[in-house]
Design a protein around this motif. Structure first.
Motif, PDB file in Angstrom:
ATOM      1  N   PHE A 164      -1.598  -6.302   3.953  1.00  0.00           N
ATOM      2  CA  PHE A 164      -0.550  -5.692   3.137  1.00  0.00           C
ATOM      3  C   PHE A 164      -1.055  -4.470   2.363  1.00  0.00           C
ATOM      4  N   VAL A 165      -1.850  -3.665   3.020  1.00  0.00           N
ATOM      5  CA  VAL A 165      -2.389  -2.454   2.386  1.00  0.00           C
ATOM      6  C   VAL A 165      -1.458  -1.272   2.669  1.00  0.00           C
ATOM      7  N   LEU A 166      -0.957  -1.182   3.890  1.00  0.00           N
ATOM      8  CA  LEU A 166      -0.116  -0.061   4.284  1.00  0.00           C
ATOM      9  C   LEU A 166       1.366  -0.393   4.111  1.00  0.00           C
ATOM     10  N   GLU A 167       2.119   0.600   3.694  1.00  0.00           N
ATOM     11  CA  GLU A 167       3.569   0.489   3.558  1.00  0.00           C
ATOM     12  C   GLU A 167       4.111   1.908   3.708  1.00  0.00           C
ATOM     13  N   VAL A 168       5.431   2.027   3.613  1.00  0.00           N
ATOM     14  CA  VAL A 168       6.006   3.362   3.649  1.00  0.00           C
ATOM     15  C   VAL A 168       6.555   3.678   2.274  1.00  0.00           C
ATOM     16  N   LYS A 169       6.288   4.890   1.786  1.00  0.00           N
ATOM     17  CA  LYS A 169       6.847   5.257   0.487  1.00  0.00           C
ATOM     18  C   LYS A 169       7.877   6.358   0.650  1.00  0.00           C
ATOM     19  N   ASN A 170       8.657   6.555  -0.391  1.00  0.00           N
ATOM     20  CA  ASN A 170       9.744   7.537  -0.382  1.00  0.00           C
ATOM     21  C   ASN A 170      10.785   7.163   0.666  1.00  0.00           C
ATOM     22  N   ARG A 171      11.702   8.109   0.942  1.00  0.00           N
ATOM     23  CA  ARG A 171      12.742   7.814   1.925  1.00  0.00           C
ATOM     24  C   ARG A 171      13.074   9.075   2.698  1.00  0.00           C
ATOM     25  N   ASN A 178       2.010   4.855   3.047  1.00  0.00           N
ATOM     26  CA  ASN A 178       1.453   4.679   1.712  1.00  0.00           C
ATOM     27  C   ASN A 178       0.349   3.630   1.737  1.00  0.00           C
ATOM     28  N   ASP A 180      -1.721   1.103  -0.593  1.00  0.00           N
ATOM     29  CA  ASP A 180      -1.643   0.462  -1.915  1.00  0.00           C
ATOM     30  C   ASP A 180      -0.690   1.220  -2.831  1.00  0.00           C
ATOM     31  N   LEU A 181      -1.190   1.603  -4.000  1.00  0.00           N
ATOM     32  CA  LEU A 181      -0.355   2.348  -4.946  1.00  0.00           C
ATOM     33  C   LEU A 181      -0.621   3.834  -4.774  1.00  0.00           C
ATOM     34  N   ASN A 182      -0.220   4.404  -3.643  1.00  0.00           N
ATOM     35  CA  ASN A 182      -0.412   5.829  -3.454  1.00  0.00           C
ATOM     36  C   ASN A 182      -1.881   6.234  -3.561  1.00  0.00           C
ATOM     37  N   VAL A 378       0.183 -14.461   1.637  1.00  0.00           N
ATOM     38  CA  VAL A 378       0.802 -13.360   0.886  1.00  0.00           C
ATOM     39  C   VAL A 378       2.335 -13.417   0.936  1.00  0.00           C
ATOM     40  N   GLN A 380       3.960 -15.899   0.890  1.00  0.00           N
ATOM     41  CA  GLN A 380       4.248 -17.154   0.188  1.00  0.00           C
ATOM     42  C   GLN A 380       4.775 -18.267   1.101  1.00  0.00           C
ATOM     43  N   ASP A 397      -2.986 -17.074  -7.272  1.00  0.00           N
ATOM     44  CA  ASP A 397      -3.034 -17.463  -8.688  1.00  0.00           C
ATOM     45  C   ASP A 397      -4.005 -18.612  -8.884  1.00  0.00           C
TER      46      ASP A 397
ATOM     47  N   SER B  50       1.293  -2.492  -2.295  1.00  0.00           N
ATOM     48  CA  SER B  50       1.910  -1.558  -1.366  1.00  0.00           C
ATOM     49  C   SER B  50       3.417  -1.797  -1.285  1.00  0.00           C
ATOM     50  N   SER B  53       5.126  -0.576  -4.555  1.00  0.00           N
ATOM     51  CA  SER B  53       5.112   0.875  -4.565  1.00  0.00           C
ATOM     52  C   SER B  53       6.157   1.430  -3.599  1.00  0.00           C
ATOM     53  N   SER B  54       6.299   0.760  -2.451  1.00  0.00           N
ATOM     54  CA  SER B  54       7.274   1.176  -1.459  1.00  0.00           C
ATOM     55  C   SER B  54       8.702   1.061  -2.013  1.00  0.00           C
ATOM     56  N   THR B  57       9.428   3.720  -4.769  1.00  0.00           N
ATOM     57  CA  THR B  57       9.587   5.107  -4.320  1.00  0.00           C
ATOM     58  C   THR B  57      10.801   5.281  -3.421  1.00  0.00           C
ATOM     59  N   PHE B  58      11.313   4.162  -2.874  1.00  0.00           N
ATOM     60  CA  PHE B  58      12.478   4.254  -1.991  1.00  0.00           C
ATOM     61  C   PHE B  58      13.751   4.562  -2.784  1.00  0.00           C
TER      62      PHE B  58
END
Lengths: 549, 152
Positions: A164-171, A178, A180-182, A378, A380, A397, B50, B53-54, B57-58
């Motif tokens: 879960f390190v990579l994701e897509v940010k913005n639109r 993205n 992590d946190l940018n 992750v 859950q 936790d 991630s 953050s996604s 920003t979306f």
């Protein structure tokens, strides 16, 4: 499960319920173009290359539409082809898809589609915005300009790797991959499993080391098994001439199903310890190169007093050779016996509801086992109880120190299907752990072939003798006056040269065929992919010479 | 700490992410989410960074950089566009001396665009924080902004 009858392009077919149109078409031998789709990932429907006509209304993505009874599907009417063509033109119109400068040219799914649809011009004015390029990762390059936003990397990172390190940010057109946190890759929580590179259809994520060294067509792809740890993952080795371009996970392997870790994919290819290419003898403080005959003559003279210490990283055949030559004076350099014997297999990790990981950082040492656990924890679907589990404690936790083992066990007992995962355990902890009746136990052997040492009945012993023969890749030894130290090793490190008297070069990694016994007790074969340098003794040569001493 | 009190108002379930981020953003005098907020939310809801953050920003209602006291959102959907939203955007932009997405140096106004505000009957329309203004003309817009500037 029931069967569903449908028509695809006029062909009557029957498939199992719950399949997508794409899967049904594939079974019927009908090809539908795809781009964001990946067999090992959940349907996503982002690119719209696979649109088909299925009933009234808009065209539907074949990868994400499930078959229903009586469905009539058309996969390539002129209207569909036109829509696909437009989609493709739009994809090429956005960002930088000038193939001639791209490492993936010739091995790119977007380019393949371009050829398939006969694209001979840019329909839309090509985009001129510049997007970021991240070169901070030691093994991976991320060029957002080549990205088509199929999200395969992010999906693989999460669904298969569990990272879960990579994701897509913005639109929209501003979307970016993205981390992590940018972050940049270098400052991220990336564990370098390399899955993202393996699934990327374009040149957005590329392997730095293999870049521009050859395309898939120029390489031979050899399927074999990884020998870096006792999981024994299936790998695909890309070889060009006598050089390993890169290592990919084997999607068809029943063990890892394509997933790999940093140790399996990258580290051996970046190995930089100096190789030993001929036997060497130290006399009066001076190292001289000698012949293999001379080397084995020395061993033969010392044979009576010698004790052998074998590393668990060696193939079964080499272990056997030493065992049959020197019998009861052969020992394991490192620990062999499990603190608690295994009762679980990797399969048990698939449906456990609680994982109790004790004393081992899976991200570092057994990355694929880590993925199997993280991809369920992750989202859950299962709980992780981490006891001194290093970086793994960050995703739960329930993170404890050894002194809180009782609390941890209490928490684990709340689960119905509990699997305890561990390698070596400190005194006191294994006694506490092994009395649990409801748990399954998964022991992660210390080295790649620890299980083979066990099968051959070779026990661990701390070296104390005067004449010692070490065999392995990570040898360190103390030295007292009057000692005679022999090392069969692939590397001549300064540390080893300062203590040893005789060095004999052996093969390493994919230079030799050899059998490994995995943590589940399965025998897997590591094949010879590259020919070792001249002067390096193969397992076979060593075995036959040992027989004569 | 105030932020922890905000977190505790929500049950630590994944579904609460959006409401939680809104609450954190509202609590910030500069109307934006700090990196720390995203980390707090991820940690509290046991979600990957991630992912948080996604999400942040979306959605255009979230901002990751400081914004003004008044957030002006001018509707750019077709009904407003047809009756002159573009000149409203230009008016506000010229009046405040900022481009879309920017904040005035005094930290008072941020100019953003928005999809349909649901008040097409009084197009062109804009929203300033929670207040909707319709039937806009360049004169009306200038007077609204003047009033806000004077703190009315």
């Amino acid at each position: 499960m029931g069967k569903v009858r449908l028509k695809i392009d006029g062909k009557e077919i029957e498939v199992e319920e719950g399949k997508t149109i794409l899967e049904a078409a594939k079974e019927a031998g009908i090809e539908i173009p795809t781009l964001c789709y990946h067999e090992k990932l959940l349907p996503y429907g982002a690119c719209r290359m696979c649109v088909v006509e299925a009933g009234p209304g808009a065209l539907k993505p074949a990868c994400a539409t499930y078959v229903t009874d009586g469905m009539e599907v058309k996969t390539s009417t002129p209207e569909i082809q036109e829509v696909r063509m437009t989609v493709l033109q739009l994809l090429f119109g956005e960002r930088n898809h000038y193939c001639m400068y791209c490492e993936s040219s010739g091995n790119c799914e977007l380019q393949d589609l371009g050829y398939k649809f006969g694209l001979d011009h840019f329909e839309f004015p090509p985009y001129e915005d510049k997007y970021p390029v991240d070169v901070s990762h030691p093994y991976i390059l991320l060029d957002q300009n080549r990205c088509v936003l199929c999200r395969r990397c992010a999906r693989a990172c999460a669904e298969l790797g569990g990272h879960f390190v990579l994701e897509v940010k913005n639109r929209g057109y501003q979307s970016l991959i993205n981390i992590d946190l940018n972050n940049q890759f270098a400052q991220s929580s990336c564990v370098s499993c390399g899955l993202c590179v393996q699934v990327c259809p374009t040149g957005a994520l590329v392997d730095k080391r293999a870049s521009y060294l050859g395309r898939k067509e120029q390489a031979e792809v050899i399927k074999t098994n990884c020998d870096r740890c006792p999981v024994g993952c299936g790998i695909e080795v890309y070889r060009r001439a006598n050089f390993i371009l890169k290592v990919y996970g084997d999607w068809d392997s029943p063990i890892n199903q394509g997933v790999l870790c940093k140790n399996g994919r990258y580290l051996p290819l970046y190995e930089d310890r100096p190789r030993l290419n001929a036997p060497k003898l130290k006399e009066g403080g001076i190292w001289t190169q000698i012949s293999p005959e001379m080397a084995f003559k020395v061993i033969s003279e010392k044979k009576g007093a010698a004790t052998v210490f074998l590393e668990g990283s060696l193939p079964l055949e080499l272990l056997q050779a030493f065992k049959s030559a020197l019998g009861d004076r052969v020992f394991a350099l490192n620990e062999v016996n499990p603190p608690i014997p295994s009762t679980a297999t990797l399969k048990d990790l698939e449906d456990a509801d609680t994982y109790l990981v004790v004393g081992v950082d899976l991200n570092e040492r057994y990355g694929v086992v880590g993925s199997m656990i993280k991809r369920r924890v992750v989202p859950q679907n299962a709980r992780l109880i981490a006891v001194e589990a290093g970086s793994l404690s960050g995703i739960t936790d329930f993170s404890y120190e050894y002194k809180d083992i009782d609390t941890a066990l209490g928490e684990a007992r709340k689960g119905e299907k509990v699997v305890a995962v561990y390698s070596s355990l400190p005194e006191g902890i294994s006694e506490r752990l092994e009395t649990e009746s409801g748990f399954k136990y998964l022991f992660l052997p210390y080295e790649a072939n620890t299980m083979a040492l066990k099968e051959l009945g070779i026990e661990h012993k701390v070296p104390q003798e005067k004449v010692k023969i070490y065999v392995g890749e990570n040898i360190s030894s103390a030295r007292s006056p009057g000692d005679f130290i022999v090392a069969f090793t692939p590397f001549e490190t300064p540390e080893l040269k300062s203590v040893a008297d005789l060095l004999i070069p052996i093969t390493w990694y994919l230079e030799d065929e050899g059998t490994f016994i995995t943590l589940e007790g399965k025998k897997v074969v590591r094949q010879r992919v590259v020919t070792p340098a001249e002067g390096v003794l193969t397992v076979e040569e060593i075995s036959s010479r040992l027989l004569k001493i | 700490m105030e932020k922890v009190r905000i977190l505790k108002r929500f049950e630590p379930r994944k579904e609460n992410l959006l409401s939680l981020l809104h609450a954190l953003q509202r609590s910030n005098p500069q109307n934006y989410l700090e990196e720390e907020d995203l980390k707090l939310a991820a940690n509290y809801l046991s979600l990957p960074l991630s992912f948080v953050s996604s999400v942040a920003t979306f959605y255009s209602m979230f901002s990751l950089k400081p914004r003004g006291k008044y957030i002006i959102r001018i509707c750019e959907s077709p009904p407003c566009h047809l009756v002159g939203a573009e000149s409203i955007i230009d008016t506000v932009s010229n009046f405040l001396g900022i481009k879309v997405g920017e904040t005035t140096p005094d930290g008072l106004f941020t100019l953003e665009l928005s999809s349909c505000l649901g008040v097409c009957g009084v197009a062109p329309a804009m929203m300033v924080n929670e207040e909707v203004y319709g039937n806009l003309t360049p004169e009306k817009v200038r007077s609204v902004l003047n009033d806000l500037r004077r703190g009315k």
